[in-house]
Motif scaffolding. Structure first.
Motif, PDB file in Angstrom:
ATOM      1  N   ILE A 150       0.889  -1.174   0.000  1.00 32.14           N
ATOM      2  CA  ILE A 150       0.000   0.000   0.000  1.00 32.14           C
ATOM      3  C   ILE A 150       0.918   1.213   0.000  1.00 32.14           C
ATOM      4  CG2 ILE A 150      -1.802   1.270   1.222  1.00 32.14           C
ATOM      5  CD1 ILE A 150      -2.591  -1.381   2.560  1.00 32.14           C
ATOM      6  N   LYS A 151       1.054   1.853  -1.140  1.00 30.59           N
ATOM      7  CA  LYS A 151       2.009   2.949  -1.310  1.00 30.59           C
ATOM      8  C   LYS A 151       1.370   4.325  -1.130  1.00 30.59           C
ATOM      9  CE  LYS A 151       5.831   0.797  -2.887  1.00 30.59           C
ATOM     10  NZ  LYS A 151       7.184   0.961  -2.308  1.00 30.59           N
ATOM     11  N   GLY A 152       0.139   4.478  -1.574  1.00 30.65           N
ATOM     12  CA  GLY A 152      -0.477   5.793  -1.640  1.00 30.65           C
ATOM     13  C   GLY A 152      -1.084   6.229  -0.326  1.00 30.65           C
ATOM     14  N   PRO A 153      -1.509   7.505  -0.274  1.00 34.28           N
ATOM     15  CA  PRO A 153      -2.188   8.005   0.921  1.00 34.28           C
ATOM     16  C   PRO A 153      -3.554   7.360   1.097  1.00 34.28           C
ATOM     17  CG  PRO A 153      -2.258   9.627  -0.840  1.00 34.28           C
ATOM     18  CD  PRO A 153      -1.353   8.538  -1.312  1.00 34.28           C
ATOM     19  N   ILE A 154      -4.024   7.356   2.331  1.00 32.94           N
ATOM     20  CA  ILE A 154      -5.337   6.824   2.677  1.00 32.94           C
ATOM     21  C   ILE A 154      -6.333   7.982   2.720  1.00 32.94           C
ATOM     22  CG2 ILE A 154      -6.590   5.345   4.283  1.00 32.94           C
ATOM     23  CD1 ILE A 154      -3.970   4.142   3.123  1.00 32.94           C
ATOM     24  N   ALA A 155      -7.539   7.738   2.234  1.00 30.38           N
ATOM     25  CA  ALA A 155      -8.629   8.718   2.362  1.00 30.38           C
ATOM     26  C   ALA A 155      -9.721   8.106   3.233  1.00 30.38           C
ATOM     27  CB  ALA A 155      -9.189   9.091   0.988  1.00 30.38           C
ATOM     28  N   THR A 156     -10.378   8.926   4.059  1.00 29.73           N
ATOM     29  CA  THR A 156     -11.462   8.416   4.903  1.00 29.73           C
ATOM     30  C   THR A 156     -12.714   9.256   4.724  1.00 29.73           C
ATOM     31  OG1 THR A 156     -10.847   9.746   6.843  1.00 29.73           O
ATOM     32  CG2 THR A 156      -9.818   7.573   6.617  1.00 29.73           C
ATOM     33  N   TRP A 157     -13.851   8.560   4.711  1.00 29.96           N
ATOM     34  CA  TRP A 157     -15.152   9.221   4.554  1.00 29.96           C
ATOM     35  C   TRP A 157     -16.262   8.264   4.971  1.00 29.96           C
ATOM     36  CZ3 TRP A 157     -19.052   7.779   0.929  1.00 29.96           C
ATOM     37  CH2 TRP A 157     -20.148   8.660   0.887  1.00 29.96           C
ATOM     38  N   ASP A 158     -17.275   8.776   5.626  1.00 29.45           N
ATOM     39  CA  ASP A 158     -18.480   8.021   5.953  1.00 29.45           C
ATOM     40  C   ASP A 158     -18.167   6.726   6.702  1.00 29.45           C
ATOM     41  OD1 ASP A 158     -21.248   7.624   5.940  1.00 29.45           O
ATOM     42  OD2 ASP A 158     -21.174   6.424   4.100  1.00 29.45           O
ATOM     43  N   GLY A 159     -17.227   6.820   7.647  1.00 31.24           N
ATOM     44  CA  GLY A 159     -16.899   5.659   8.475  1.00 31.24           C
ATOM     45  C   GLY A 159     -16.030   4.617   7.811  1.00 31.24           C
ATOM     46  N   SER A 160     -15.391   4.961   6.677  1.00 32.13           N
ATOM     47  CA  SER A 160     -14.592   3.982   5.934  1.00 32.13           C
ATOM     48  C   SER A 160     -13.259   4.572   5.491  1.00 32.13           C
ATOM     49  CB  SER A 160     -15.345   3.498   4.686  1.00 32.13           C
ATOM     50  OG  SER A 160     -16.573   2.898   5.031  1.00 32.13           O
ATOM     51  N   ALA A 161     -12.301   3.685   5.248  1.00 31.83           N
ATOM     52  CA  ALA A 161     -11.020   4.037   4.644  1.00 31.83           C
ATOM     53  C   ALA A 161     -11.015   3.570   3.199  1.00 31.83           C
ATOM     54  CB  ALA A 161      -9.875   3.397   5.415  1.00 31.83           C
ATOM     55  N   PHE A 162     -10.499   4.414   2.302  1.00 26.14           N
ATOM     56  CA  PHE A 162     -10.392   4.101   0.878  1.00 26.14           C
ATOM     57  C   PHE A 162      -8.917   4.165   0.496  1.00 26.14           C
ATOM     58  CE2 PHE A 162     -14.538   5.815   1.674  1.00 26.14           C
ATOM     59  CZ  PHE A 162     -15.409   5.174   0.803  1.00 26.14           C
ATOM     60  N   PHE A 163      -8.432   3.140  -0.212  1.00 28.71           N
ATOM     61  CA  PHE A 163      -7.013   3.105  -0.552  1.00 28.71           C
ATOM     62  C   PHE A 163      -6.767   2.068  -1.641  1.00 28.71           C
ATOM     63  CE2 PHE A 163      -7.862   0.135   2.817  1.00 28.71           C
ATOM     64  CZ  PHE A 163      -7.137  -1.009   2.502  1.00 28.71           C
ATOM     65  N   GLY A 164      -5.654   2.233  -2.337  1.00 32.17           N
ATOM     66  CA  GLY A 164      -5.248   1.288  -3.368  1.00 32.17           C
ATOM     67  C   GLY A 164      -4.092   0.432  -2.913  1.00 32.17           C
TER      68      GLY A 164
END
Length: 412
Positions: free
Chosen positions: A252-266
């Motif tokens: 997991i290289k990229g930054p993490i984004a969070t919204w609506d109680g969840s984490a989004f990442f590649g």
């Protein structure tokens, strides 16, 4: 305190002599920060704020653009990681870092207000600064976190934390949070006092290089960061109790984004994920067919996730279930994060170029050619777009110019 950490702290005084500020100010290891109470939130930081959503609904981009100016010599190395992204300071300056080990504060007319030559490590700075308390905070590939005066570039303090920092710091409530890499390989996450640079918390449980930029979700009470060991790590916030990990099996290289109680990442598993912040359970994973090094933008108002992959595509996905809404070929691999405005999404690529797409359809609005690969996250201000590039292959072979900073304006 572990032996490795003690060794770094004992060597701080010697290492601090490496840095020099643009105005030849005082060099400090700890202390000497701004004489004011620390702010609760930053004036600006990577992707806008601590949830790293990368969405700026108040901003617009022109229908046709031209390059106003380009400053050469920002990035000269060939390291494939994304480069530092420009941010807008309260002074009106654009602050940007380079792999040369320099930090620039640039006026909108292209003149440099100051330049701090802070580190001679071969990979310099790749992180994007956070600005708060009249101070620029950023980590370097020498493993130190730096603080510079926003007005002058004077170095306030330098705190040695590890062997390398490729991530961007997050700022909240007088503290800086940053992921740190060690050669072993292993990693850590730290919290530092923004005024003094002193470490107030650290966790060394990360087992491989954490190049990822952490997200702080105050509403959910979570702090999350990814790592090259393929795991997303989660702590409670602000009390820093370790809670869970989610394992993707690949970096997991990229930054993490969070919204609506969840984490989004590649991940390099070729997937982008939505994971519940409460317990780390996987809510969905969408296979894009190529590794994902970039971080996603998450637009809550439309329920859309925008993310690029290392094939040549930018995607719009449904935030609820991960289903694809559209895919657009942008001509080259995407390893930088997209920026979402009121009607468009902007993204750089290896093409090399910066592309603006209509966010509802993915149709190209315009594309600006660059001399080197565009791997930074675009900055959109009221009157311009700023973006940094990596040095071109030609310049690495001794021909052509090195990586630069661009100001792009309406073509009128």
């Amino acid at each position: 305190m572990n032996e490795r950490r003690r060794r770094f702290l004992e060597g701080v005084g010697t290492a601090a002599a490496i840095g020099t500020a643009g105005c030849l100010g005082r060099l400090r290891t700890l202390g000497g920060g701004p004489d004011r109470p620390p702010a609760e939130t930053a004036d600006t930081q990577f992707r806008g704020e601590t949830t790293r959503l990368g969405v700026f609904p108040e901003q617009t981009v022109p229908s046709s653009v031209t390059v106003d100016w380009r400053l050469d010599g920002l990035n000269t190395g060939g390291h494939t990681a994304a480069k530092g992204s420009p941010v807008l300071a309260p002074t009106g300056d654009i602050v940007v870092t380079g792999d040369t080990g320099e930090v620039w504060a640039v006026r909108p007319d292209g003149r440099r207000r100051w330049r701090a030559d802070a580190t001679d490590t071969p990979r310099g700075f790749h992180g994007t600064p956070a600005i708060a308390n009249g101070t620029v905070y950023v980590g370097a590939y020498d493993g130190a976190l730096y603080a510079f005066d926003l007005e002058t570039g004077e170095q306030y303090w330098r705190t040695q934390l590890g062997d390398a920092i490729g991530s961007s710091p997050g700022y909240h409530d007088g503290r800086l949070y940053v992921a740190v890499e060690y050669y072993e390989p292993s990693g850590a996450i730290f919290a530092l006092d923004a005024v003094t640079g002193e470490v107030s918390w650290e966790d060394r449980r990360i087992t491989d290089h954490p190049h990822s930029t952490c997200a702080i979700d105050r509403e959910a009470g979570r702090l999350v960061v990814g790592s090259n060991d393929g795991r997303l790590y989660c702590w409670s916030y602000p009390d820093h109790e370790f809670l869970w990990t989610d394992d993707t099996g690949e970096e997991i290289k990229g930054p993490i984004a969070t919204w609506d109680g969840s984490a989004f990442f590649g991940s390099w598993s070729d997937r982008i994920y939505r994971v519940a912040l409460s317990d780390g359970s996987e809510e969905w994973a969408t296979d894009l067919g190529a590794s994902v090094m970039a971080g996603p933008s998450v637009e809550g108002s439309t329920g859309t996730v925008y993310v690029g992959d290392q094939h040549e595509s930018l995607y719009a996905l449904d935030a609820a279930d991960g289903d694809e809404q559209w895919e657009t070929d942008v001509g080259g691999p995407v390893i930088g994060c997209p920026t979402v405005t009121s009607e468009h999404v902007l993204v750089g690529s290896y093409e090399p170029k910066l592309t603006a797409l209509t966010k509802s359809t993915g149709e190209e609005l315009w594309a600006v050619p660059a001399e080197g690969e565009v791997t930074s996250t675009p900055l959109v201000t009221d009157d311009a777009v700023y973006v940094a590039e990596r040095t071109s292959e030609a310049s690495l072979e001794g021909e052509g110019s090195t990586g630069g900073l661009y100001r792009i304006v309406a073509d009128e």
